[in-house]
Design a protein around this motif. Sequence first.
Motif, PDB file in Angstrom:
ATOM      1  N   TYR A 128       0.827  -1.221   0.000  1.00 27.42           N
ATOM      2  CA  TYR A 128       0.000   0.000   0.000  1.00 27.42           C
ATOM      3  C   TYR A 128       0.859   1.268   0.000  1.00 27.42           C
ATOM      4  CZ  TYR A 128      -4.077  -2.927   1.206  1.00 27.42           C
ATOM      5  OH  TYR A 128      -5.074  -3.873   1.207  1.00 27.42           O
ATOM      6  N   TYR A 187      -0.259   4.579  -1.497  1.00 30.20           N
ATOM      7  CA  TYR A 187      -1.286   5.321  -0.764  1.00 30.20           C
ATOM      8  C   TYR A 187      -0.683   5.971   0.483  1.00 30.20           C
ATOM      9  CZ  TYR A 187      -5.168   6.335   2.379  1.00 30.20           C
ATOM     10  OH  TYR A 187      -6.029   6.967   3.252  1.00 30.20           O
ATOM     11  N   ARG A 204       0.257  10.156   0.975  1.00 32.59           N
ATOM     12  CA  ARG A 204      -0.663  10.757   1.940  1.00 32.59           C
ATOM     13  C   ARG A 204       0.105  11.543   3.001  1.00 32.59           C
ATOM     14  NH1 ARG A 204      -2.615   8.726   6.839  1.00 32.59           N
ATOM     15  NH2 ARG A 204      -4.383   9.939   7.604  1.00 32.59           N
ATOM     16  N   ARG A 237     -12.265   9.091   6.855  1.00 28.92           N
ATOM     17  CA  ARG A 237     -11.283   9.011   5.767  1.00 28.92           C
ATOM     18  C   ARG A 237     -11.284   7.633   5.116  1.00 28.92           C
ATOM     19  NH1 ARG A 237      -6.398   6.915   5.928  1.00 28.92           N
ATOM     20  NH2 ARG A 237      -6.249   7.020   8.213  1.00 28.92           N
ATOM     21  N   ALA A 278     -14.321   7.211   2.958  1.00 28.28           N
ATOM     22  CA  ALA A 278     -14.273   8.026   1.746  1.00 28.28           C
ATOM     23  C   ALA A 278     -13.221   7.534   0.761  1.00 28.28           C
ATOM     24  CB  ALA A 278     -14.001   9.487   2.132  1.00 28.28           C
ATOM     25  N   GLU A 279     -12.154   6.942   1.268  1.00 27.17           N
ATOM     26  CA  GLU A 279     -11.021   6.587   0.404  1.00 27.17           C
ATOM     27  C   GLU A 279     -10.867   5.088   0.187  1.00 27.17           C
ATOM     28  OE1 GLU A 279      -7.581   8.472   2.104  1.00 27.17           O
ATOM     29  OE2 GLU A 279      -8.275  10.490   1.588  1.00 27.17           O
ATOM     30  N   ARG A 280     -11.858   4.305   0.564  1.00 28.32           N
ATOM     31  CA  ARG A 280     -11.733   2.844   0.442  1.00 28.32           C
ATOM     32  C   ARG A 280     -11.425   2.427  -0.996  1.00 28.32           C
ATOM     33  NH1 ARG A 280     -11.974  -2.104   3.650  1.00 28.32           N
ATOM     34  NH2 ARG A 280     -10.995  -3.421   2.102  1.00 28.32           N
ATOM     35  N   GLU A 281     -12.136   2.986  -1.944  1.00 31.61           N
ATOM     36  CA  GLU A 281     -11.904   2.602  -3.340  1.00 31.61           C
ATOM     37  C   GLU A 281     -10.514   3.020  -3.798  1.00 31.61           C
ATOM     38  OE1 GLU A 281     -14.903   3.903  -6.022  1.00 31.61           O
ATOM     39  OE2 GLU A 281     -16.537   2.849  -4.991  1.00 31.61           O
ATOM     40  N   LEU A 282     -10.056   4.192  -3.382  1.00 26.29           N
ATOM     41  CA  LEU A 282      -8.714   4.649  -3.731  1.00 26.29           C
ATOM     42  C   LEU A 282      -7.658   3.715  -3.149  1.00 26.29           C
ATOM     43  CD1 LEU A 282      -6.552   6.709  -4.668  1.00 26.29           C
ATOM     44  CD2 LEU A 282      -6.952   7.933  -2.500  1.00 26.29           C
ATOM     45  N   ILE A 283      -7.825   3.343  -1.884  1.00 27.46           N
ATOM     46  CA  ILE A 283      -6.849   2.471  -1.222  1.00 27.46           C
ATOM     47  C   ILE A 283      -6.771   1.122  -1.932  1.00 27.46           C
ATOM     48  CG2 ILE A 283      -6.278   1.292   0.936  1.00 27.46           C
ATOM     49  CD1 ILE A 283      -7.712   3.609   2.403  1.00 27.46           C
ATOM     50  N   CYS A 322      -5.020   1.450  -5.272  1.00 26.20           N
ATOM     51  CA  CYS A 322      -3.556   1.561  -5.116  1.00 26.20           C
ATOM     52  C   CYS A 322      -2.937   0.182  -4.970  1.00 26.20           C
ATOM     53  CB  CYS A 322      -3.215   2.424  -3.902  1.00 26.20           C
ATOM     54  SG  CYS A 322      -3.478   4.202  -4.146  1.00 26.20           S
TER      55      CYS A 322
END
Length: 572
Positions: free
Chosen positions: A425, A428, A432, A497, A500-505, A508
């Motif tokens: 990861y 990400y 960040r 966070r 909101a960012e599960r799909e982004l994580i 990645c």
Amino acid sequence: MRILLLVSTFNSLTQQVFCRLEDLGHEVSVEYARSPRLMEEAVALWKPSLILCPYLTQKVPETIWRNIPTLIVHPGPPGDRGPSSLDWAILRKETEWGVTLLQAEEAMDAGPIWASKGFKMPSTSPKGRIYRSEVGLATLCLIEEILEKFENPAFHPKPQNPLKPMHAPVRQVDRAIDWSQDDTATIVRKINASDNHPGVKDSLLGLEVTLYGAHPERRLRGAPKEVLAKRNGAICLGTVDGAVWISHLKESHRFKLPATYVLKNRLKGIKEHRIPLYVDPHLETFKEITFVQEGRIGYLGFDFYNGAMSAEQCIRLKYAIKTLRDEVDLLVLTGGPNFFSNGIHLTILEESKKQGEDGWSNINAMNNLIESILFSDDILTVASFGANAGAGGVFLGLACDFVVAREGVVLNPHYKTMGLSGSEYHTYTLPRRVGEAKAKEVTEACLPLSAKRAKRFGMVDAVFTAEAYETSLKKWCRELLTDEERYYDLLDAKRDRLEAERELIDACKEAELKRMYPEFWDPNSDFHRLRHDFVYKVCPSRAPTRIARHRVKVRVKRQGERDDFVSNNQEK
């Protein structure tokens, strides 16, 4: 000033010195002392004001030390001369030891002394840990001292008068274990004095091997050298007064592996002696995962040999984290005393007959472990870099909500030198913290970072002195929980966070794995070649240009004409 490091390899102590000099604003280049010609070439190109040798087993040519101040880092107090200094100190049960910086001369360790610093010898630590910790920290203090002295025209180094005789190297006969006479403490001390190199030669179950990684055992009993049990790759052998665990073995012309991997079928009938998933760190036995709870705070340790983490070790640590999330409000990952973590287990992969499959399993197990940290939305987590970390081990720490580090610790947040693009990861967690541009710079440069420098650009949240590290860490953690309102605000912000960012994580991670897939599965990938060279300690003919800056070429414009390439030395 411009400083050249002449070294046998870019090891932990060399990296500590390299980072400290850069933090102080000096220009530093490194060369491997493979030959007098190569060393002389490096000096001619870099034109250093000062040469430092943090780890050097070769002799510096007279053409160099007669013309440029050349200082040797000797891991012994003033007067100590010769090889195997730390080995002898451990074997002789020295309580006080030190580091000396002395000027290179014709005779070994005979030059005048520029500076020295003593330290208390840990009574039960292996040589590698003392070298990376006590020796490293003392050396960093001395580096700053000698730089001040170098600028002082009134300073003159102190001659060694009278010159003490040079001690002999520790031989295998000095390290040899007499199983009929040596007690557990003596056996552990002999192996500690030989870790990580050269180990203690012996024979087990009809196989000639070298022993590494000793841990005393007080509950199991058996005849001296009798194999009593196995656990997580280690074996337990009887001694005259108890037993000792040996975690790693090496066959001749091979590389270190967990003991059970080497002995294989010879261990038929030997039972696995299990312990709980995590235990008290003071329990005298072989243990890899430990836990201590202090109120609402839990300290989770994971002492994996040389920081290497196999798929099986990642799985056990993941379950420990999942279990402990119900026990504490703040979970602190402390790693081990030798390393925090160095990522996936390269030697086990090198041994594997299914390198692609096992490598893929290892990186996915590492990712699953990190996922359990990233998405622990019912507690806050802290990574404590109390020891060095590299590659995926750095990003294991960055998965936590907060990161603290001990002064003097070196981080290597990159993969390319092993032919990998990396996962864990990192695409990400690193951006960040430091932003996309800095993340790319750090991972592409493939250079070690000091904890202080990592803090400057936000990769680390706090750095504490080595002398008071544990006390400062615990105080910092308690203060994090003191303000209940702040604690729950942080927890709520974390949950928001993550949602909101599960799909982004997830994206990645999937993109990382897509890039890594051919690196594991293609038998001709750079990873397999570089891993082989690393495991078998194949030494390059010269230092790579990322640290050998005297050989780096820079593009310059000459009065509007064509581009020319000149060395850094010429340009400056």
